[in-house]
Design a protein around this motif. Structure first.
Motif, PDB file in Angstrom:
ATOM      1  N   ALA A 173     -10.657   9.279   7.529  1.00 61.32           N
ATOM      2  CA  ALA A 173     -11.304   9.127   8.721  1.00 61.32           C
ATOM      3  C   ALA A 173     -12.621  10.029   8.992  1.00 61.32           C
ATOM      4  O   ALA A 173     -13.773   9.656   9.568  1.00 61.32           O
ATOM      5  N   PHE A 174     -12.306  11.234   8.926  1.00 65.58           N
ATOM      6  CA  PHE A 174     -13.389  12.090   8.925  1.00 65.58           C
ATOM      7  C   PHE A 174     -14.519  11.953   8.018  1.00 65.58           C
ATOM      8  O   PHE A 174     -15.710  12.307   8.190  1.00 65.58           O
ATOM      9  N   CYS A 206     -17.003  18.608  11.193  1.00 70.28           N
ATOM     10  CA  CYS A 206     -16.139  19.776  10.800  1.00 70.28           C
ATOM     11  C   CYS A 206     -16.176  20.773  11.796  1.00 70.28           C
ATOM     12  O   CYS A 206     -15.697  21.947  11.736  1.00 70.28           O
ATOM     13  N   VAL A 207     -16.979  20.654  12.948  1.00 71.88           N
ATOM     14  CA  VAL A 207     -17.291  21.619  14.026  1.00 71.88           C
ATOM     15  C   VAL A 207     -17.545  22.712  13.454  1.00 71.88           C
ATOM     16  O   VAL A 207     -16.921  23.921  13.996  1.00 71.88           O
ATOM     17  N   ILE A 243     -25.806  14.623  17.027  1.00 69.66           N
ATOM     18  CA  ILE A 243     -24.818  15.839  16.604  1.00 69.66           C
ATOM     19  C   ILE A 243     -24.020  16.334  17.578  1.00 69.66           C
ATOM     20  O   ILE A 243     -22.823  16.454  17.127  1.00 69.66           O
ATOM     21  N   MET A 244     -24.358  16.002  19.011  1.00 73.69           N
ATOM     22  CA  MET A 244     -23.275  16.246  19.874  1.00 73.69           C
ATOM     23  C   MET A 244     -22.189  15.384  19.713  1.00 73.69           C
ATOM     24  O   MET A 244     -20.988  15.738  19.899  1.00 73.69           O
ATOM     25  N   ILE A 304     -16.806  14.312  18.386  1.00 68.59           N
ATOM     26  CA  ILE A 304     -15.544  13.383  17.804  1.00 68.59           C
ATOM     27  C   ILE A 304     -14.955  14.286  16.842  1.00 68.59           C
ATOM     28  O   ILE A 304     -13.711  14.078  16.664  1.00 68.59           O
ATOM     29  N   GLY A 305     -15.397  15.038  16.100  1.00 68.04           N
ATOM     30  CA  GLY A 305     -14.742  16.017  15.291  1.00 68.04           C
ATOM     31  C   GLY A 305     -13.720  16.835  16.007  1.00 68.04           C
ATOM     32  O   GLY A 305     -12.421  16.962  15.502  1.00 68.04           O
ATOM     33  N   GLY A 306     -14.068  17.408  17.031  1.00 74.11           N
ATOM     34  CA  GLY A 306     -13.289  18.246  17.956  1.00 74.11           C
ATOM     35  C   GLY A 306     -12.067  17.441  18.416  1.00 74.11           C
ATOM     36  O   GLY A 306     -10.807  17.825  18.433  1.00 74.11           O
TER      37      GLY A 306
END
Length: 442
Positions: free
Chosen positions: A14-15, A52-53, A73-74, A79-81
């Motif tokens: 997913a990532f 990957c924050v 980017i935000m 989404i990553g966090g």
């Protein structure tokens, strides 16, 4: 025969899909201020760093990317966090109850404090915490930037939202080329950012435990107690050591008055553990401070949160193991509880493999560059710990070196959590045991 992915494989996939999608969006001409398509490596590196924050960048976020690019980017580090907090919490629940995830998860943690009916319940709780925290911090920053710095409301609002989301997700991205150095003496900017970093990085299980049993700490889980204790020690220790090493440094804390020195040292200690913001020049710090950052960045924050690193819980378990061995005890104990042998083995495995990644990453980059070794080590640990702090060499690295950093960011963010879950979920009892021997140690 139906093929089922292991839950940890699903998280990693997913990532990876989010990274590829983000790369495609950032390569659109609309995402670049010049209206041309960004080079694939620039877009890919930025997407990996965002999902990957981490916060490492090879171009300036505020000037290279357009408003659309900055929104992308935000969205990626949001989404990553959010995704990692949810995924790590669910995997943690599976580990604690030894369950397999199919369509629903009906489980509680070992103290029965987290009664979550299904995947949606976890996601909703994480979403609520994330939304409330980010809105509060964004409001505080927006008001401060408008009232104290005379920024128009729309600029103050965008800056407040971007930095609030980045801080809570421990992403380290800033739309300022100097990160937050321009606010180095402004407590009303740095303190809200520090609060967001700590709340986001402490881990959702701890936040839930504190909310559910805030009136009776005796009923907190061992995980919560270890995480809070280790976090407090690291934050205070980092603060004091940074004060010691940077007190007279004319390029960092030296010119500041006492309150500003205390503020900047505290902010650096908080940010070093995975946030990636800086209010003083990292490249101008003493080598002793860099060495401290190696440790703080490698350890990171709490499990099932937005922080990276091998996690404070891992280090706390290993510290208990060492203490027990020194005292001649067979069990590692804390707060009236015994740490399971499986948790100790998993902690050792995570630490050893994490160390191996850092060593291999450092060697791989040093082969292809003449940059100073200490700066390369700093960059590698920052990438693996998904911190985002840099001595300023990220853009100077050759393409191969930048690709190595992307691998480290992805592995450090997704790999450690999924590795720990895979080890626990794959644990099984053997029907026999070999005779025991004791090899010589030391």
């Amino acid at each position: 025969m139906k093929f089922l992915l292991h839950p940890s494989q699903t998280v990693a996939l997913a990532f990876l899909m989010a990274i590829l999608f983000g790369t495609a969006l950032l390569m659109l001409p609309l995402a670049q201020t010049d209206g041309v398509s960004a080079p694939w490596l620039t877009a890919f590196f930025t997407a990996v760093s965002a999902v990957c924050v981490t916060g490492l960048v090879i171009v300036d976020t505020g000037t290279y990317w357009s408003s659309f690019g900055q929104i992308v980017i935000m969205a990626l580090f949001q989404i990553g966090g959010f995704g990692m907090m949810t995924a790590a919490t669910l995997l943690g629940l599976m580990v604690n109850r030894s369950l397999r995830l199919r369509t629903k998860l009906i489980s509680q943690v070992e103290t029965h404090t987290l009664g979550l009916g299904d995947v949606g319940s976890v996601a909703r709780l994480v979403f609520t915490v994330t939304l409330l925290a980010e809105l509060l911090i964004a409001a505080l920053l927006t008001l401060r930037l408008h009232l104290a710095y005379d920024l128009p409301w729309h600029e103050a609002l965008w800056s407040g939202i971007f930095h609030a989301v980045s801080a809570f997700n421990n992403a380290g991205f800033s739309i300022h080329p100097d990160s937050l150095m321009r606010y180095a003496t402004d407590a009303l900017v740095l303190l809200p950012v520090m609060l967001a970093i700590v709340v986001g990085g402490i881990g959702f299980p701890v936040l839930h435990d504190l909310r559910a049993k805030r009136h009776d700490p005796r009923h907190w889980s061992l995980h919560t107690k270890l995480t809070l204790l280790a976090t407090g020690i690291l934050l205070l220790g980092g603060f004091l050591v940074l004060l010691l090493f940077e007190w007279a440094n004319p390029a960092t804390l030296g010119p500041m008055n006492l309150p500003d020195k205390l503020l900047s040292a505290a902010f650096a200690s908080v940010s070093a553990r995975t946030a990636g913001f800086n209010s003083i020049d990292i490249g101008a710090m003493t080598h002793e401070s860099w060495a401290l950052h190696y440790f703080l960045m490698f350890v990171g924050g709490g499990s099932a949160g937005t922080a990276g690193g091998v996690k404070v819980g891992t280090v706390a378990i290993l510290a208990l193991l060492v203490i027990a061995e020194i005292r001649g005890r067979s069990d590692s104990e804390a707060f009236g509880r015994r740490v399971s042998l499986s948790a100790q083995r998993q902690a050792i495995t995570v630490l050893v493999l994490g160390s191996a990644m850092v060593v291999l990453g450092t060697i791989s980059i040093l082969i292809h560059t003449d940059l100073p070794t200490d700066k390369v080590i700093f960059e590698v640990i920052s990438a693996f710990g998904t911190v985002g702090l840099s001595t300023g060499i990220t853009a100077e690295l050759p393409p191969f070196g930048q690709l190595v950093l992307t691998v480290l960011m992805f592995t450090g963010r997704v790999g450690i959590i999924t590795l720990a879950a895979s080890l626990a979920l794959g644990e099984r009892r053997m029907p026999f045991r070999y005779p025991e021997e004791h090899p010589i140690v030391g």
